[in-house]
Motif scaffolding. Structure first.
Motif, PDB file in Angstrom:
ATOM      1  N   VAL A 127       0.860  -1.180   0.000  1.00 15.38           N
ATOM      2  CA  VAL A 127       0.000   0.000   0.000  1.00 15.38           C
ATOM      3  C   VAL A 127       0.896   1.228   0.000  1.00 15.38           C
ATOM      4  O   VAL A 127       1.788   1.362   0.840  1.00 15.38           O
ATOM      5  N   ALA A 128       0.684   2.107  -0.986  1.00 15.04           N
ATOM      6  CA  ALA A 128       1.438   3.353  -1.078  1.00 15.04           C
ATOM      7  C   ALA A 128       0.500   4.499  -0.746  1.00 15.04           C
ATOM      8  O   ALA A 128      -0.341   4.896  -1.569  1.00 15.04           O
ATOM      9  N   ASP A 129       0.615   4.993   0.483  1.00 17.86           N
ATOM     10  CA  ASP A 129      -0.268   6.059   0.971  1.00 17.86           C
ATOM     11  C   ASP A 129       0.493   6.817   2.051  1.00 17.86           C
ATOM     12  O   ASP A 129       1.173   6.212   2.871  1.00 17.86           O
TER      13      ASP A 129
ATOM     14  N   ILE B  23      -5.964  -0.412   6.555  1.00 19.59           N
ATOM     15  CA  ILE B  23      -6.048  -1.410   5.488  1.00 19.59           C
ATOM     16  C   ILE B  23      -5.217  -2.640   5.853  1.00 19.59           C
ATOM     17  O   ILE B  23      -5.564  -3.771   5.484  1.00 19.59           O
ATOM     18  N   GLY B  24      -4.149  -2.420   6.631  1.00 22.37           N
ATOM     19  CA  GLY B  24      -3.364  -3.559   7.101  1.00 22.37           C
ATOM     20  C   GLY B  24      -4.180  -4.455   8.020  1.00 22.37           C
ATOM     21  O   GLY B  24      -4.102  -5.684   7.939  1.00 22.37           O
ATOM     22  N   ALA B  25      -4.995  -3.844   8.875  1.00 20.58           N
ATOM     23  CA  ALA B  25      -5.834  -4.618   9.790  1.00 20.58           C
ATOM     24  C   ALA B  25      -6.898  -5.395   9.022  1.00 20.58           C
ATOM     25  O   ALA B  25      -7.190  -6.556   9.340  1.00 20.58           O
ATOM     26  N   VAL B  26      -7.466  -4.772   7.997  1.00 23.74           N
ATOM     27  CA  VAL B  26      -8.478  -5.450   7.175  1.00 23.74           C
ATOM     28  C   VAL B  26      -7.874  -6.655   6.480  1.00 23.74           C
ATOM     29  O   VAL B  26      -8.451  -7.755   6.467  1.00 23.74           O
ATOM     30  N   ILE B  27      -6.684  -6.475   5.896  1.00 24.88           N
ATOM     31  CA  ILE B  27      -6.035  -7.572   5.176  1.00 24.88           C
ATOM     32  C   ILE B  27      -5.621  -8.687   6.132  1.00 24.88           C
ATOM     33  O   ILE B  27      -5.773  -9.874   5.826  1.00 24.88           O
ATOM     34  N   GLU B  28      -5.115  -8.310   7.303  1.00 22.66           N
ATOM     35  CA  GLU B  28      -4.666  -9.314   8.274  1.00 22.66           C
ATOM     36  C   GLU B  28      -5.801 -10.216   8.725  1.00 22.66           C
ATOM     37  O   GLU B  28      -5.634 -11.432   8.862  1.00 22.66           O
TER      38      GLU B  28
ATOM     39  N   THR C  17     -16.231  -5.483   3.737  1.00 18.07           N
ATOM     40  CA  THR C  17     -16.519  -6.713   3.002  1.00 18.07           C
ATOM     41  C   THR C  17     -16.318  -6.518   1.505  1.00 18.07           C
ATOM     42  O   THR C  17     -15.739  -7.378   0.822  1.00 18.07           O
ATOM     43  N   THR C  18     -16.768  -5.388   0.998  1.00 18.73           N
ATOM     44  CA  THR C  18     -16.601  -5.090  -0.425  1.00 18.73           C
ATOM     45  C   THR C  18     -15.129  -4.934  -0.769  1.00 18.73           C
ATOM     46  O   THR C  18     -14.672  -5.374  -1.833  1.00 18.73           O
ATOM     47  N   LEU C  19     -14.371  -4.300   0.132  1.00 16.50           N
ATOM     48  CA  LEU C  19     -12.932  -4.139  -0.080  1.00 16.50           C
ATOM     49  C   LEU C  19     -12.239  -5.486  -0.189  1.00 16.50           C
ATOM     50  O   LEU C  19     -11.420  -5.721  -1.088  1.00 16.50           O
TER      51      LEU C  19
ATOM     52  N   CYS D 228      -1.618 -13.242   4.053  1.00 14.19           N
ATOM     53  CA  CYS D 228      -1.084 -12.229   3.146  1.00 14.19           C
ATOM     54  C   CYS D 228      -0.088 -11.330   3.876  1.00 14.19           C
ATOM     55  O   CYS D 228      -0.274 -11.003   5.049  1.00 14.19           O
ATOM     56  N   ARG D 229       0.950 -10.919   3.172  1.00 19.26           N
ATOM     57  CA  ARG D 229       1.922  -9.979   3.722  1.00 19.26           C
ATOM     58  C   ARG D 229       1.652  -8.605   3.128  1.00 19.26           C
ATOM     59  O   ARG D 229       1.378  -8.472   1.930  1.00 19.26           O
ATOM     60  N   LEU D 230       1.729  -7.554   3.959  1.00 18.54           N
ATOM     61  CA  LEU D 230       1.499  -6.193   3.474  1.00 18.54           C
ATOM     62  C   LEU D 230       2.753  -5.358   3.664  1.00 18.54           C
ATOM     63  O   LEU D 230       3.255  -5.205   4.775  1.00 18.54           O
ATOM     64  N   LEU D 231       3.255  -4.807   2.569  1.00 15.05           N
ATOM     65  CA  LEU D 231       4.366  -3.860   2.605  1.00 15.05           C
ATOM     66  C   LEU D 231       3.789  -2.447   2.568  1.00 15.05           C
ATOM     67  O   LEU D 231       2.694  -2.233   2.048  1.00 15.05           O
ATOM     68  N   GLU D 232       4.527  -1.475   3.091  1.00 17.94           N
ATOM     69  CA  GLU D 232       4.024  -0.108   3.150  1.00 17.94           C
ATOM     70  C   GLU D 232       5.025   0.871   2.555  1.00 17.94           C
ATOM     71  O   GLU D 232       6.242   0.670   2.648  1.00 17.94           O
ATOM     72  N   ALA D 233       4.489   1.925   1.929  1.00 17.08           N
ATOM     73  CA  ALA D 233       5.310   3.015   1.406  1.00 17.08           C
ATOM     74  C   ALA D 233       4.532   4.308   1.603  1.00 17.08           C
ATOM     75  O   ALA D 233       3.320   4.338   1.402  1.00 17.08           O
TER      76      ALA D 233
END
Length: 221
Positions: free
Chosen positions: A9-11, A20-25, A113-115, A31-36
């Motif tokens: 996620v680039a934000d 968004i990290g919490a939603v994905i987790e 849920t839609t995300l 899934c692994r989430l990288l951040e920028a």
């Protein structure tokens, strides 16, 4: 055990990246989430890694304006799947992003849920378009020239009923396999229909067909 998918996620807003990290987790376990926090950092990380399955790009980064960040990513890393995640909900921007090669567009107001469904959709290799925005007419601006409308209407008119059904499912992001299942036809038949649709619409890819069909909806919005 290795992660199922790697997303970035680039934000530049830490709270959004955390959310968004919490939603994905919780919704996409494994899934692994990288951040920028900038386009430059996103480019730097993405160029050093081969395992990023999807990059979620904000349109309002401090070092990129509008769709310029998408353009730079597409030029530097044409094989990387990039989806826009933005507070901007202008229908024309959605279509422009898809036309530039984005695999999806997710408004930041999208329910959890839609995300998750959208992310799963894109990780399966399909294009995601926000249905509420795509059904919405342009917020402002003059109507498109009647000549363009008439020309596209002629192309659409040349499609058979079955090809129209296939095109409608393409717009919704269905893969050939899912279209075959939905219409109860062979996947090879779907491929034949898709090829005919692209030829009749005068385009060379599924994304171009989606953008063209979206433009027709804009004319009649």
């Amino acid at each position: 055990m290795p992660p199922t998918h790697t997303l970035m996620v680039a934000d530049d807003h830490p709270l959004f990246r955390e959310a968004i990290g919490a939603v994905i987790e919780t919704g996409l376990p494994g899934c692994r989430l990288l951040e920028a926090d900038s386009l430059a950092r996103a480019l730097e990380q993405a160029q050093c890694r081969q395992d990023i399955d999807l990059l979620l790009l904000d349109l309002d980064l401090p070092d990129a304006e509008g769709l310029s960040g998408l353009a730079q990513l597409r030029e530097a890393l044409p094989q990387l799947a990039v989806a826009i995640v933005s507070a901007e909900q202008d229908r024309r921007i959605v279509l422009d992003a898809i036309g530039m090669g984005a695999v999806g567009y997710i408004p930041k107001s999208t329910p959890r849920t839609t995300l998750l469904n959208a992310l799963a959709h894109m990780l399966e290799g399909q294009v995601y378009l926000p249905p509420d925005i795509m059904r919405r007419p342009p917020a402002s601006g003059p109507a498109s020239p009647r000549q363009a409308e008439t020309a596209f209407a002629t192309h659409i008119g040349s499609l058979t009923d079955k090809q129209r059904e296939v095109l409608a499912l393409m717009i919704r992001g269905y893969s050939n396999k899912l279209i075959a299942r939905e219409l109860d036809i062979a996947e090879t038949t779907v491929k034949t229909h898709v090829s005919a649709i692209l030829r009749k619409l005068g385009v060379t890819s599924r994304v171009q067909a989606i953008v063209a069909a979206g433009a027709q909806e804009t004319y009649h919005g």
